[in-house]
Scaffold this motif. Sequence first.
Motif, PDB file in Angstrom:
ATOM      1  N   PRO A  59       6.779   3.905  -9.563  1.00 51.23           N
ATOM      2  CA  PRO A  59       5.995   2.663  -9.477  1.00 51.23           C
ATOM      3  C   PRO A  59       5.346   2.293 -10.808  1.00 51.23           C
ATOM      4  CG  PRO A  59       5.376   4.200  -7.727  1.00 51.23           C
ATOM      5  CD  PRO A  59       6.242   4.946  -8.673  1.00 51.23           C
ATOM      6  N   ASN A  60       5.048   3.294 -11.619  1.00 53.54           N
ATOM      7  CA  ASN A  60       4.457   3.010 -12.926  1.00 53.54           C
ATOM      8  C   ASN A  60       5.508   2.521 -13.915  1.00 53.54           C
ATOM      9  OD1 ASN A  60       2.200   3.013 -14.766  1.00 53.54           O
ATOM     10  ND2 ASN A  60       3.248   4.695 -15.791  1.00 53.54           N
ATOM     11  N   SER A  81      -3.268  -5.639  -6.821  1.00 50.02           N
ATOM     12  CA  SER A  81      -3.357  -5.848  -8.270  1.00 50.02           C
ATOM     13  C   SER A  81      -2.610  -7.115  -8.671  1.00 50.02           C
ATOM     14  CB  SER A  81      -2.769  -4.663  -9.030  1.00 50.02           C
ATOM     15  OG  SER A  81      -3.537  -3.525  -8.789  1.00 50.02           O
ATOM     16  N   ASN A  82      -1.447  -7.347  -8.034  1.00 53.00           N
ATOM     17  CA  ASN A  82      -0.664  -8.541  -8.385  1.00 53.00           C
ATOM     18  C   ASN A  82      -1.401  -9.841  -8.068  1.00 53.00           C
ATOM     19  OD1 ASN A  82       1.446  -7.253  -9.557  1.00 53.00           O
ATOM     20  ND2 ASN A  82       2.701  -7.161  -7.702  1.00 53.00           N
ATOM     21  N   SER A 107      -1.197  -0.445 -13.294  1.00 56.28           N
ATOM     22  CA  SER A 107      -0.112   0.243 -12.566  1.00 56.28           C
ATOM     23  C   SER A 107      -0.335   1.741 -12.562  1.00 56.28           C
ATOM     24  CB  SER A 107       1.241  -0.043 -13.212  1.00 56.28           C
ATOM     25  OG  SER A 107       1.544  -1.387 -13.084  1.00 56.28           O
ATOM     26  N   GLN A 147      -0.708  -1.807  -5.742  1.00 58.37           N
ATOM     27  CA  GLN A 147       0.142  -2.665  -6.597  1.00 58.37           C
ATOM     28  C   GLN A 147       0.104  -4.116  -6.111  1.00 58.37           C
ATOM     29  OE1 GLN A 147       1.086  -1.595  -9.324  1.00 58.37           O
ATOM     30  NE2 GLN A 147       2.185   0.333  -9.304  1.00 58.37           N
ATOM     31  N   THR A 148       0.139  -4.302  -4.775  1.00 57.78           N
ATOM     32  CA  THR A 148       0.160  -5.665  -4.232  1.00 57.78           C
ATOM     33  C   THR A 148      -1.157  -6.373  -4.527  1.00 57.78           C
ATOM     34  OG1 THR A 148       1.557  -4.806  -2.464  1.00 57.78           O
ATOM     35  CG2 THR A 148       0.654  -7.004  -2.135  1.00 57.78           C
ATOM     36  N   TRP A 179       6.382  -1.280 -12.817  1.00 56.84           N
ATOM     37  CA  TRP A 179       5.339  -2.289 -13.049  1.00 56.84           C
ATOM     38  C   TRP A 179       4.644  -2.136 -14.402  1.00 56.84           C
ATOM     39  CZ3 TRP A 179       5.073  -6.637 -10.642  1.00 56.84           C
ATOM     40  CH2 TRP A 179       5.523  -6.740  -9.331  1.00 56.84           C
ATOM     41  N   ALA A 187      -3.108   2.636 -10.155  1.00 59.16           N
ATOM     42  CA  ALA A 187      -2.685   2.467  -8.761  1.00 59.16           C
ATOM     43  C   ALA A 187      -1.950   3.718  -8.300  1.00 59.16           C
ATOM     44  CB  ALA A 187      -1.782   1.245  -8.643  1.00 59.16           C
TER      45      ALA A 187
END
Lengths: 245, 323
Positions: free
Chosen positions: A23-24, A165-166, A68, A162-163, A27, A71
């Motif tokens: 995930p890092n 954060s977006n 990211s 992540q969501t 993103w 998170a």
Amino acid sequence: MKHWGAFASILAKDMRTYYLKPPNVSWGLVFPLAWTGMFFVRSGANPSELRSLLPGVMTLAVLFGTTSLLAVAITFEKKSRSFERLLLAPVPLSLLMFAKTAGAILFGVLNAFVPVLLAAFFINLSGTNWPALLAGVILTAVSSAFLGLLVAVSVAEVFEAQTISNFFRFPMVFLCGLFFPLERLPAWLRPLSYALPPTYGADIMHQAIGRPGFLPLWLELLILIAFCLVLFVASLRTINRRWIA
Amino acid sequence: MLDAPAAVLTRGLVKRFGEVLAVDGLDLEVRAGELFGLLGPNGAGKTTTINLLTGLARPDRGEFSIAGLDCTRRPRSAQHLIGVVPDESNLYPELTGFDNLSFCASLHGIPRRERAARATKLLSEFGLAEAAGRKFAGYSKGMKRKLTIAAGIIHHPSVLFLDEPTTGIDVQSARHIRQLIADLHRAGTSILLTTHYIEEAERLCGRVAFIVSGRIVRTDTVAALLEPVRERQLLELTVSTNPGAAIELLSRAFGEARFTAVDDSRIRAESSAPLPVGPLVRALEEQGIEVIEARRVRPTLEEVFVATTGLEATALRTEKEKK
């Protein structure tokens, strides 16, 4: 002194463990790099346009890199309960959380200089105020990391972090003067821009590479420091309220 | 010489989660150097109690101290004195066994060279030396448990909290862990052990408290708790048919004893006077009920627990292990 040994261990472990977590990578590395590539291609290697784009892509790289990583580093450990190990250590909570964010700050700073390295092949960067640029990058990284920390400690899952954060990362791309000046924003949106830390970070970087800014450099540095303190204290309070409840 | 302060002392500790009263006025004293057992079913408040005492949760009311340090207002102020082994193995899956221990040592301010020496020693003592270089994620459940205990003691805590240390692991590992706990106690560590295994509490602990619905219902030494049942005579018979008919028959023939079904094939006979095996077996076989096994049973803490709390120990144990 004892506590700093713990700080160094947490930082080293997080760098080893989370820098290359999927995930890092997606993103925090691939996404900002793709944007950088896209803007550089669109500019057609035009030196003046590349120079104007550079602070924006640097801020983008810092913002996505730091948020990211946090998170991942916070929510993974919260979910597996290994975060309890840190809370059980005889280390002040503020230092623990600073240690947890240090890896993200470092990641964000390194990320920011990837576009600089790429740009160095096309434009002459002499005349850049490097100390100001570095200060802008570091303070943007610290404020973004603490923003990421606040999100990460408020949710349970990596995808939630992540969501959420977006929800603020994408609007920031347009609201913070990363790729076009704030004067081109509708007047009613500008107060929102002034309430977001990357606005000042990007402006410091613009000034550092010789472009005009909307506030004096020193004032923007102070504002970013204030943002960092407020966000850090808010994160600590959230941990105290939600995790040590 | 002054007495050492209690390792753990709580007065009227209360913790509520919304409508649920998890800990309800808990009064507890674990003496210095003692191995104290907190015995109770799933949901009794054992883990919440440990979380309160170790600074992972904040009490709504009450006071507590660790090794004489008042922690009521600042629950994390005794972190340098305590070691905690949580009910789930929560080390870092990406790190090796050795690195996990070194990392935990660093959190307690142990210098780098000392960390390596302690980690190596513990890995050897816990039978994990060969797995030292393997990632924690690849460990078996028993190995994970052992490493989690090692991580909890690497900084030589004076008070150790062990939350269900042997739940869900194989018999051999559980036995090894019990041995390690006994060794730690012998070395002078004060230990608060929570468990739902009655035999574990009986075998390891000096004193035991029964906890039900967040309240301590009884605290005493294992010997004192067992005293009322020590003279009781217990016999367990395994029969080939449903025990219902056999119980009826035996109750009629041996009125001085009490007969109950343990499960689908076992009957427990209980009496204050010695129970002769021969006549019981003959009485059943004469009625065509085959007796597969007859054995004397030593009264255990389970009898005391069931009598004190009114809870069925077996059913609660099964519930926990399903988790």
